[in-house]
Design a protein around this motif. Structure first.
Motif, PDB file in Angstrom:
ATOM      1  N   PRO A 179       0.841  -1.202   0.000  1.00 48.36           N
ATOM      2  CA  PRO A 179       0.000   0.000   0.000  1.00 48.36           C
ATOM      3  C   PRO A 179       0.876   1.253   0.000  1.00 48.36           C
ATOM      4  N   ASP A 234      -0.374 -10.082  -3.676  1.00 45.74           N
ATOM      5  CA  ASP A 234      -1.208  -8.964  -3.226  1.00 45.74           C
ATOM      6  C   ASP A 234      -2.132  -9.390  -2.090  1.00 45.74           C
ATOM      7  N   LYS A 284      -2.118  -7.880   1.646  1.00 47.86           N
ATOM      8  CA  LYS A 284      -3.347  -7.293   2.182  1.00 47.86           C
ATOM      9  C   LYS A 284      -3.706  -7.957   3.514  1.00 47.86           C
ATOM     10  N   ASP A 286      -1.765  -6.674   6.402  1.00 46.79           N
ATOM     11  CA  ASP A 286      -2.140  -5.307   6.757  1.00 46.79           C
ATOM     12  C   ASP A 286      -3.580  -5.213   7.265  1.00 46.79           C
ATOM     13  N   SER A 287      -4.271  -6.335   7.406  1.00 45.72           N
ATOM     14  CA  SER A 287      -5.687  -6.287   7.770  1.00 45.72           C
ATOM     15  C   SER A 287      -5.878  -6.086   9.264  1.00 45.72           C
TER      16      SER A 287
END
Length: 99
Positions: free
Chosen positions: A27, A67, A71, A74-75
């Motif tokens: 991100p 990806d 993700k 980072d959740s």
């Protein structure tokens, strides 16, 4: 001769598919968030040291994780323990401070 060139190109492309399909994208706010967290966890860490470590870690994550895995790391709804362990091991191996 053209057929052989075309076949060689197709074979090379096919070998590159797994590499391209595996790489992920971090991100946009990754670097600043990582540096802030590193300094929060270790207040004595210099900002430049945190930036270098986060830059190295970012390269490892983009190279080694998809990806979806990035993700997930980072959740806020829970992180897969196996993915987190794998990420920590890869980053530790590649970005350990030099003695």
């Amino acid at each position: 001769m053209r057929l052989q060139s075309l076949l060689a190109l197709a074979a090379a492309s096919a070998l590159m598919l797994p590499l391209g399909a595996h790489a992920g994208k971090l991100p946009p706010e990754y670097q600043s968030t990582c540096v802030a967290q590193a300094q929060q966890q270790n207040p004595k860490m210099a900002k430049t040291t945190a930036e270098e470590h986060c830059g190295c870690a970012g390269k490892v994550l983009e190279k080694e994780f998809s990806d979806a895995e990035i993700k997930d790391l980072d959740s806020a709804d829970g992180i897969d323990a196996n993915t987190m362990k794998r990420a920590q091991e890869k980053v530790r191996a590649a970005c350990a401070p030099k003695k």
